[in-house]
Enzyme design. Structure first.
Site, PDB file in Angstrom:
ATOM      1  N   SER B 157      38.611  48.020  21.565  1.00  0.00           N
ATOM      2  CA  SER B 157      37.420  48.851  21.469  1.00  0.00           C
ATOM      3  C   SER B 157      36.946  48.895  20.014  1.00  0.00           C
ATOM      4  O   SER B 157      36.764  47.840  19.410  1.00  0.00           O
ATOM      5  CB  SER B 157      37.743  50.238  22.025  1.00  0.00           C
ATOM      6  OG  SER B 157      36.567  50.912  22.383  1.00  0.00           O
ATOM      7  N   ASP B 324      35.532  46.238  32.848  1.00  0.00           N
ATOM      8  CA  ASP B 324      35.074  46.995  31.668  1.00  0.00           C
ATOM      9  C   ASP B 324      33.561  46.848  31.559  1.00  0.00           C
ATOM     10  O   ASP B 324      33.057  45.760  31.294  1.00  0.00           O
ATOM     11  CB  ASP B 324      35.768  46.429  30.422  1.00  0.00           C
ATOM     12  CG  ASP B 324      35.430  47.188  29.145  1.00  0.00           C
ATOM     13  OD1 ASP B 324      34.518  48.035  29.166  1.00  0.00           O
ATOM     14  OD2 ASP B 324      36.090  46.925  28.122  1.00  0.00           O
ATOM     15  N   HIS B 357      37.320  50.024  30.985  1.00  0.00           N
ATOM     16  CA  HIS B 357      37.586  49.836  29.558  1.00  0.00           C
ATOM     17  C   HIS B 357      38.991  50.318  29.186  1.00  0.00           C
ATOM     18  O   HIS B 357      39.658  49.728  28.345  1.00  0.00           O
ATOM     19  CB  HIS B 357      36.532  50.614  28.772  1.00  0.00           C
ATOM     20  CG  HIS B 357      36.630  50.460  27.290  1.00  0.00           C
ATOM     21  ND1 HIS B 357      36.534  49.234  26.663  1.00  0.00           N
ATOM     22  CD2 HIS B 357      36.816  51.369  26.301  1.00  0.00           C
ATOM     23  CE1 HIS B 357      36.655  49.408  25.349  1.00  0.00           C
ATOM     24  NE2 HIS B 357      36.834  50.688  25.103  1.00  0.00           N
TER      25      HIS B 357
END
Lengths: 212, 398
Positions: B157, B324, B357
């Protein structure tokens, strides 16, 4: 951790065409293997010839397997991903048993010889006598050990013969530096120097090309 | 909103392992933050050649407590499945460092830090930091630790943005780079969700224009709503359905009032929101989300992401997750293709997962195998010695 270490030196079990291809590659060269599967060939080229060998593979399970064994493989597609590489990025660009499955074989070959100095291409020969005889006498799409999937399931959308490939190479102005046709078991054969006989008796073909 | 059962330890009172750089750090915006404090944790042992260091970069709301219980929450480290003895990032083999980001609230210089010695906190006057600034602060720490070249930089991320920035800014200091579930810029959708979170904080009366620290309050409700909105983006629809479906909490009868019965998903999100505010500072949240929004690695290189990595010798492993939608595979593929344009050595895998995610933080065996294998392959190319075998038990004396 040690289980994941790349110990996959399997040359003696390696597919015949991969062994033949490996013999054509110069030690220490930069290599891109398109359609590299689980990465057997690039692993072999790194371990035995010190090559900077990388791979592209369309099947994600194969890619995951290869990367999990420490091999530099990316998920990608011969038809769409080769255009990203700069000119002359590799010494050898390899396409083994994949040409017949790509969408635009002529464009893939052009890209291979743009990003690489040399291209090595292997493909199953659709001109083999068994294939011809099945179509001639049976009247149905051939099913052989090499062409093993029914017409409606096969990913091989662009089958070609050895003579077809000679023709395409001439049209595109490529220099054929080496070529050979082999039976599946790889035994030497007297017909291998004559294109017409090779096209009839060779189950697989292997070409090394460069730009003129 | 759930109320915490016990009052949390005050964030400000907690001591974190840190380094102080008295000369400070000149930010891209022109401001110099002085001194620069970088809080960090490390695991494993740096070898004599100083060649086995791995920098782990944390995400927006993560921190340096990667592989140990968190001092505030008592929960396990956020990446204990990935970092530790015998884990994919094996601390028997690698020296693992993780630093709290610049602008954070776990000991590194950020909006809660005093301006100069003993001054009042920066609050909303804290200068706008960038992902590049965050990475330069990490670089100072790594140099301080005597490490010239990192064996690997790994992060998911926002941590993945740090990885990309490291590889672009310091190519010779990064042998291997693993950006996970990330992108080279924030999409309009990413920015939009961040803005919802920021507006929730601004709308909380306790925010007080960012000077909440002066009155000893904090915009807990606003920050909790920000966390709730963000948390939805971390999960997939399948994951939400699998975990909660339409189940009601309690007896499941139709409620006599509009909000009488609560869906489990509501309860879950409220819990996520209320626990988050105990460990995170609202001004840090604003600072860091803004840094992510402004990150655009291609824009810094005339719009061509490939030129950000021109001539790189770093080995890359790009990893995305199929479900995601916050950092979708298309973004990772764009990074992989940019690396191809630079003729870089790149592996690229999309892991099949329905966890969204968040998958990069969860038990995903394919992800862990891929990471472990990639690192083992790189270690071989880097000439790193294999992990030492556990010492044999000394024979018992007769």
């Amino acid at each position: 951790m040690n289980d994941a270490a790349p110990i996959r030196y399997v040359a003696k079990n390696m597919r015949l065409d991969l062994r033949l291809i490996a013999d054509m590659v110069t030690p220490g060269s930069r290599v891109l293997d398109i359609g590299c599967g689980d990465g057997t060939l690039i692993d072999h080229l790194f371990r035995t010839k010190g090559c900077d060998a990388r791979g592209i593979e369309i099947d994600m399970a194969e890619v995951t397997h290869a990367v999990a064994h420490g091999l530099p493989v990316m998920q990608g597609d011969a038809d769409s991903d080769l255009s990203q590489y700069p000119d002359g990025a590799f010494d050898f660009v390899i396409l083994s048993r994949t040409l017949q499955a790509v969408e635009r074989p002529r464009e893939v070959l052009r890209q291979m010889l743009r990003i690489g100095t040399r291209a090595i291409v292997s493909f199953p020969n659709f001109g083999h006598w068994q294939v011809r005889s099945q179509l001639l006498w049976g009247g149905r799409m051939p099913m052989t050990p090499v062409w093993s999937r029914p017409w409606h399931e096969t990913p091989n959308i662009h089958p070609c013969t050895i003579r077809d490939f000679f023709h395409l190479a001439a049209e595109e102005g490529y220099v054929i530096e080496r070529w050979l046709a082999v039976a599946e078991d790889g035994q030497r054969a007297p017909w291998r120097r004559f294109p017409a006989l090779a096209n009839l008796f060779g189950e697989q073909a292997l070409f090394q090309l460069r730009r003129a | 909103m759930d109320q915490p059962e016990t009052p949390p330890p005050a964030m400000a009172e907690l001591a974190h392992q840190h380094v102080v750089f008295d000369d400070g750090l000149a930010l891209e915006c022109g401001v110099v933050v002085r001194p620069l404090v970088v809080a960090y944790r490390s695991y494993g042992t740096l070898n004599a050649e100083r060649s086995n260091a791995v920098l782990v970069c944390h995400a927006l709301t993560g921190d340096q407590y990667v592989a140990e219980a968190h001092p505030l929450t008592g929960k396990p480290g956020w990446w204990e499945q990935v970092v530790g003895p015998g884990r994919p990032v094996d601390t028997n083999r690698y020296f693992v460092v993780c630093a709290n980001v610049l602008g954070g609230c776990m000991g590194s210089t950020g909006p809660r830090s005093p301006r100069g010695d003993g001054g009042t906190p920066w609050g909303t006057d804290f200068p706008p930091v960038t992902v590049g600034d965050m990475v330069r602060a990490q670089k100072r720490l790594i140099e301080h630790l005597g490490i010239a070249r990192l064996f690997a930089v790994i992060g998911g991320s926002m941590g993945g943005m740090h990885v990309l920035q490291w590889a672009a800014a310091y190519p010779d200091s990064v042998f291997a780079a693993v950006p996970v579930a990330t992108a080279a810029h924030h999409s309009a959708q990413n920015i939009a969700f961040n803005e919802v979170g920021r507006q929730a904080i601004f709308a909380d009366p306790d925010w007080q224009g960012g000077r909440y620290w002066a009155s000893g309050t904090r915009p807990a409700r606003g920050l909790a709503v920000a966390r709730m909105a963000a948390h939805i983006t971390y999960l997939s629809e399948q994951a939400l359905t699998r975990k909660f479906g339409r189940r009601l909490r309690g007896h499941g009868q139709h409620a006599s009032t509009l909000f009488g019965d609560m869906f489990e998903v509501e309860s879950y999100l409220q819990h996520q929101g209320s626990t988050f505010v105990n460990r995170f500072d609202a001004n840090s949240y604003l600072t860091i989300t803004r840094a992510m929004d402004y990150f655009d690695l291609a824009a810094e290189h005339d719009g061509d992401l490939g030129s950000a990595f021109a001539g790189t010798r770093t080995r890359f492993c790009i990893i995305s997750f199929s479900s995601d939608w916050l950092f979708p595979t298309t973004e990772s593929r764009a990074v992989a293709r940019a690396l191809n344009r630079a003729a870089a050595n790149v592996s690229f895998v999309e892991i099949a997962s329905d966890k969204g995610h968040d998958a990069f933080l969860l038990e995903e065996p394919d992800f862990h195998r891929t990471l472990a294998g990639f690192l083992a392959g790189c270690a071989e190319h880097a000439g790193l010695q294999p992990a030492p075998r556990p010492a044999l038990q000394p024979a018992a004396r007769p």
